[in-house]
Motif scaffolding. Structure first.
Motif, PDB file in Angstrom:
ATOM      1  N   ARG A  35       0.852  -1.179   0.000  1.00 20.32           N
ATOM      2  CA  ARG A  35       0.000   0.000   0.000  1.00 20.32           C
ATOM      3  C   ARG A  35       0.891   1.233   0.000  1.00 20.32           C
ATOM      4  O   ARG A  35       1.933   1.257   0.643  1.00 20.32           O
ATOM      5  N   ALA A  37       2.129   4.830   1.035  1.00 15.94           N
ATOM      6  CA  ALA A  37       2.059   5.681   2.234  1.00 15.94           C
ATOM      7  C   ALA A  37       2.343   7.139   1.874  1.00 15.94           C
ATOM      8  O   ALA A  37       1.852   8.054   2.516  1.00 15.94           O
ATOM      9  N   VAL A  41       6.778   5.827  -1.555  1.00 17.04           N
ATOM     10  CA  VAL A  41       7.020   5.243  -0.229  1.00 17.04           C
ATOM     11  C   VAL A  41       5.872   4.275   0.069  1.00 17.04           C
ATOM     12  O   VAL A  41       4.709   4.674   0.102  1.00 17.04           O
ATOM     13  N   TYR A  42       6.207   3.014   0.277  1.00 16.19           N
ATOM     14  CA  TYR A  42       5.185   1.970   0.372  1.00 16.19           C
ATOM     15  C   TYR A  42       5.252   1.174   1.679  1.00 16.19           C
ATOM     16  O   TYR A  42       6.319   1.005   2.263  1.00 16.19           O
ATOM     17  N   SER A  43       4.082   0.699   2.095  1.00 16.44           N
ATOM     18  CA  SER A  43       3.986  -0.227   3.217  1.00 16.44           C
ATOM     19  C   SER A  43       3.861  -1.633   2.663  1.00 16.44           C
ATOM     20  O   SER A  43       3.213  -1.854   1.645  1.00 16.44           O
ATOM     21  N   TRP A  44       4.483  -2.571   3.358  1.00 15.84           N
ATOM     22  CA  TRP A  44       4.410  -3.983   2.972  1.00 15.84           C
ATOM     23  C   TRP A  44       3.390  -4.673   3.857  1.00 15.84           C
ATOM     24  O   TRP A  44       3.569  -4.761   5.074  1.00 15.84           O
ATOM     25  N   LEU A  45       2.335  -5.183   3.268  1.00 15.09           N
ATOM     26  CA  LEU A  45       1.325  -5.910   4.032  1.00 15.09           C
ATOM     27  C   LEU A  45       1.760  -7.378   4.153  1.00 15.09           C
ATOM     28  O   LEU A  45       2.798  -7.765   3.609  1.00 15.09           O
ATOM     29  N   PRO A  46       1.001  -8.209   4.901  1.00 14.15           N
ATOM     30  CA  PRO A  46       1.541  -9.532   5.243  1.00 14.15           C
ATOM     31  C   PRO A  46       2.091 -10.331   4.060  1.00 14.15           C
ATOM     32  O   PRO A  46       3.204 -10.867   4.139  1.00 14.15           O
ATOM     33  N   LEU A  49       5.272  -8.681   2.549  1.00  9.42           N
ATOM     34  CA  LEU A  49       6.438  -8.825   3.426  1.00  9.42           C
ATOM     35  C   LEU A  49       7.022 -10.233   3.331  1.00  9.42           C
ATOM     36  O   LEU A  49       8.238 -10.420   3.351  1.00  9.42           O
ATOM     37  N   LEU A  52       9.024 -10.304   0.168  1.00 10.19           N
ATOM     38  CA  LEU A  52      10.239  -9.498   0.359  1.00 10.19           C
ATOM     39  C   LEU A  52      11.280 -10.270   1.178  1.00 10.19           C
ATOM     40  O   LEU A  52      12.461 -10.321   0.818  1.00 10.19           O
ATOM     41  N   ARG A  53      10.835 -10.877   2.276  1.00  7.63           N
ATOM     42  CA  ARG A  53      11.768 -11.618   3.131  1.00  7.63           C
ATOM     43  C   ARG A  53      12.343 -12.830   2.401  1.00  7.63           C
ATOM     44  O   ARG A  53      13.503 -13.198   2.598  1.00  7.63           O
TER      45      ARG A  53
END
Lengths: 582, 582
Positions: A35, A37, A41-46, A49, A52-53
């Motif tokens: 999402r 922000a 600049v972005y937020s990683w939701l479940p 993430l 990404l990990r």
């Protein structure tokens, strides 16, 4: 672990976000992976993430495999080290700068050469400690002028950056090669289609460098490949095969003509085909583009750039060729101040008369004859021969590269394509170790200045790249190596037995170490199937109508293939797939 | 994995760093776990990063166990959400602010209530989605006025912050309790000695809140515990048990006396013991401290604070009591502007005469008689009775808390100690959901405003706290759960057979999944043993002189115990220890 969609923080969207243009951005937002922000600049939701990990882990494993050691530096950095190397200024407005409560200048690290160099200087003092390669997987900041495409080009992003320190050039070459191999291993594991291109090294400094470009229509980097695939380069790095010098003896003398109103190549070619006793094309003319170039700390120098008239000057290539100098087109003021420069009719002599430097495309070699400006309005010269009638001050790689151009290494002709930069490896040499005077005591008791390599991978960007390369019209499709879950189990049958059967299957999979996404929501099968396609888990198991007959459905998201499997064999079948044996 | 010290990026230091005052800071630097990059900004070297990640994992597992879902928000944030809640201003100079290339105000997130609230608002719309708890383990920024003690109080640090969203107050209480339990589980796993104290919630807003304080002499927080240990509170949060109101009938009348030059409590008590027919102590006097208080958006109000003369006003308690209002001591200008206020001789009447508010300590209840100022130079009143001769405007918790004070819950007397804040849990309520109007559709079809909890753990700080609580004079000592390695194998015998034996042991341990640090350096046994003690791996295995006789040494770093083990049994012995069976 079992993740139940009934309580998962996930909302899939039916519509594309208004600000999204490229498929990966649309899908990662629609599927609830990220999402926004703030701009870039972005937020990683479940789910995001998890991917990404997983990408981070692949990168980490391959870095560890070449003996690189993981550390973690801060993102908030003092100005001084960047001042020492000039990058505080060089980065321009791409650098996020700030002041602390005491007024000390700080920055958000865009890349960490300075800090790693200082760190090694602080810890190591003997040749016995070398070589060493250090890396981090860390959040970086660049105030991009045009953040775009979601996490593809963000202003806050995750990067793996590593730095090698060696005693010798051979050592650096070896460290560089190890990274190159590791990067290839990473891309192979991630299933990324990529090309390694020769690159210019930009603000990083240093000599040899290559870029890893993911092949993608939405890429911002143009690269060229030779038809047999053995040569590839960033357009900025393409070296033009020089023309063959010829003897100037016996060539016709240069003659100036009144060519009338012929300020463009097209009008000049028209005139020539009417007035001269031969067929003339744009490639027979010499186009002179006027710019001014300023080296750091020096004055602007007027520069004429002569290229065959059938080509434009590619400003990005020109910028790369003159870096770290700046380059600008000549303005009205400059022309007014230099009456020797007659717009539309500029020739090599005019540039020299204006005190300028005259650089030519490598195709303009001794013995080639050109139709070009005579430095008077309405006049051109025909058969102006390089090396006889004018002598350039040098060559420059500024002409555009076109499909069909010869590859520099003779491996056929060039074809262009678009790519996304996902990795960059540099043999920096001693730029930073000189700046910080990083010497160790050598085996012979004398100080040795270390030589350095710098290597980056855009970790968060890779998430977008994989989405970009792998998606289909229905949604995301993740390679197993980075999928947020191994298996997506969908209940598509309200029957109590089926629900219990799904629950039992999910628990068995969990017990076997499989990461399960379990769609236990009270939604229609149609909604669930659509979400499963959008989310892109590689294996989808449907406990549906067939359950009463003792079968469940196993779908492969990548191939689209569907299998009916006996309930009793379901766990084994899914395990085989999850382990990549499917 | 085997990590060989011969190539590990690690340099231990013999001397304490000049800027280090507390043991954890000294040792983490000396042992090469962290390095300073800027004031309050640290780099994590290989061993430090391993401990940090291990602490993160413990926190992650316990958060997952209570159903919290991990996400990751950016650190670089837009101003607007923080403006909406007033925190852009409230944070003062503790907030790192910056502007992007377009001049937009941004900040580095100190904590993320605003963003999580907006996120939940954006995704969720129905009561069916609730409750939900989200968390992140992320780098945070606070421009501390006095960063200190290395990673104990940094300006860039790693925090776990989670946020619960519930439909009802009962739901919030349950989410809060789940976090409280999870935090206790985390601290138990990390082996941290801590206390949970009632706390004020500071700039966070909200009602109920508790702090987890690690007990440590180097802590900056003072807390008190009751002698039986059942009550604990941050000093700011201690509630004074109020005095028992008494009947004012029959009490002697108040009489004003010329007391001469008696501007201090000490001089007043001296006078009273000479002039009055009784024994007077400071506790019989009423000290009136003048301050001014400004509520947000209002004017300064002069306020007199009356406390028993044997106590000082504790400014931190006063600040906490009036928050979010500001408080300052009255200045010369204020006294000049208010002639009714006579320094050294202030009484309740003078405060009122100056138009001020008069607040008293909870011990000043109806029927208590005091010696206090008569609002004229050199004059005091004796037997001024609360509720008869003056009526305060209210009570305030501003008097200092002292060892021996009664615990508010009647569980004995209070004893003070020092602690380091490692966790903070808040029942925020609706402060943030009101600010962003976060409603979902309730079961009855009507909108329900969500209620929120916020919970933080200082992850990087915990690394320092563990070092602080566990170290001894020789170096660090890590609990197994977070140790950088399971086993530290030292070769202390140059004999080829011993070296080969150590190598074989290390490989067997690695094959069994044990994380091994292998000191294969060409250093003396003494240097290696010192380093092993400094680094603090829980089990140290020494392949030394005894190897020829078929034994190796197994040392327990925590207890200091040493065992001789037969070479053939070494792997099993070490495995048993590494699995916590030792």
């Amino acid at each position: 672990m079992i993740t139940r969609m009934s309580s998962l923080f996930l909302r899939t969207l039916r519509d594309d976000p208004a600000d999204a243009e490229v498929p990966s951005h649309k899908l990662l937002v629609r599927a609830g992976y990220v999402r926004r922000a703030a701009p870039g600049v972005y937020s990683w939701l479940p789910l995001g993430l998890r991917v990404l990990r997983a990408v981070e882990n692949v990168v980490r494993e391959e870095m560890n495999a070449i003996g690189a050691q993981e550390i973690l530096l801060p993102a908030l950095l003092p100005r001084e080290p960047y001042e020492a190397t000039g990058r505080w200024t060089e980065y321009g407005s791409a650098l996020f700068r700030l002041q602390d409560r005491k007024g000390a200048d700080m920055l958000l690290g865009p890349t960490h050469e300075e800090l790693f160099t200082q760190l090694v200087k602080g810890e190591y003092s003997s040749y016995k400690d070398l070589p060493v390669t250090l890396y981090q997987i860390q959040t970086k900041y660049r105030d991009e002028e045009r953040p775009r495409a979601g996490i593809l080009r963000g202003r806050e992003f995750v990067m793996k950056d590593s730095y090698s320190f060696d005693l010798t050039d051979e050592g650096l070459a070896k460290s560089y090669r190890a990274h190159r191999d590791a990067y290839q291993a990473i891309m192979a594991r991630l299933g990324v289609e990529y090309v390694i291109v020769a690159a210019t090294s930009g603000a990083m400094g240093g000599s040899a460098s290559e870029e890893f470009l993911a092949i993608s229509e939405v890429g911002e980097d143009t690269f060229v490949r030779s038809s047999d695939g053995s040569y590839a380069a960033n357009v900025e790095a393409v070296v033009t095969p020089p023309g063959q010098p010829r003897d100037t003896d016996g060539l016709p003398a240069a003659i100036a003509y009144d060519t009338g109103e012929t300020p463009t190549i097209a009008t000049l070619v028209d005139w020539a085909n009417g007035a001269l006793d031969r067929t003339v094309t744009a490639a027979d003319t010499l186009k002179n583009v006027l710019v001014k170039i300023r080296r750091p700390g020096e004055d602007w120098v007027i520069t004429g750039i002569g290229v065959p008239g059938d080509r434009e000057v590619d400003f990005k290539r020109l910028e790369a060729a003159v870096e770290p100098a700046e380059v600008e087109l000549l303005g009205d003021d400059d022309f007014a101040a230099n009456p020797a420069l007659v717009r539309g009719y500029i020739g090599p002599a005019g540039v020299k008369a204006a005190g300028g430097t005259y650089l030519v495309d490598p195709r303009v070699v001794t013995g080639t004859a050109w139709i070009t400006g005579a430095d008077e309005a309405g006049k051109h010269v025909v058969d102006l021969v390089a090396g006889r009638d004018f002598t350039p001050d040098g060559t420059i790689e500024a002409a555009e590269v076109r499909d069909g151009d010869l590859a520099p290494d003779g491996t056929g002709t060039l074809v262009s394509a678009k790519g996304i930069e996902i990795g960059h490896i540099f043999q920096l040499g001693r730029k930073y170790t000189d700046a910080f005077e990083v010497d160790v005591l050598g085996e012979n008791g004398k100080p040795v200045r270390l030589t350095m390599g710098s290597y980056g991978i855009g970790v968060s960007r890779l998430v977008a790249v994989i989405a970009e390369q792998m998606h289909d019209e229905k949604g995301l499709r993740w390679p197993r190596e980075v999928a947020p879950f191994d298996v997506h189990v969908v209940i598509a049958n309200k029957d109590e037995g089926a629900v219990a059967g799904a629950q039992a299957l999910v628990e068995q999979l969990d017990a076997a170490g499989v990461e399960v996404l379990f769609d236990d929501r009270k939604a229609s099968p149609g909604v669930k199937f659509k979400d499963a396609e959008l989310l892109g888990v590689p294996t989808v198991v449907v406990v549906g109508r067939g359950f009463a007959d003792g079968t469940i459905e196993v779908r492969d998201r990548l191939s689209g293939a569907t299998d009916e499997v006996a309930v009793g064999e379901a766990v084994d079948a899914v395990l085989a797939l999850a382990r990549g044996e499917g």
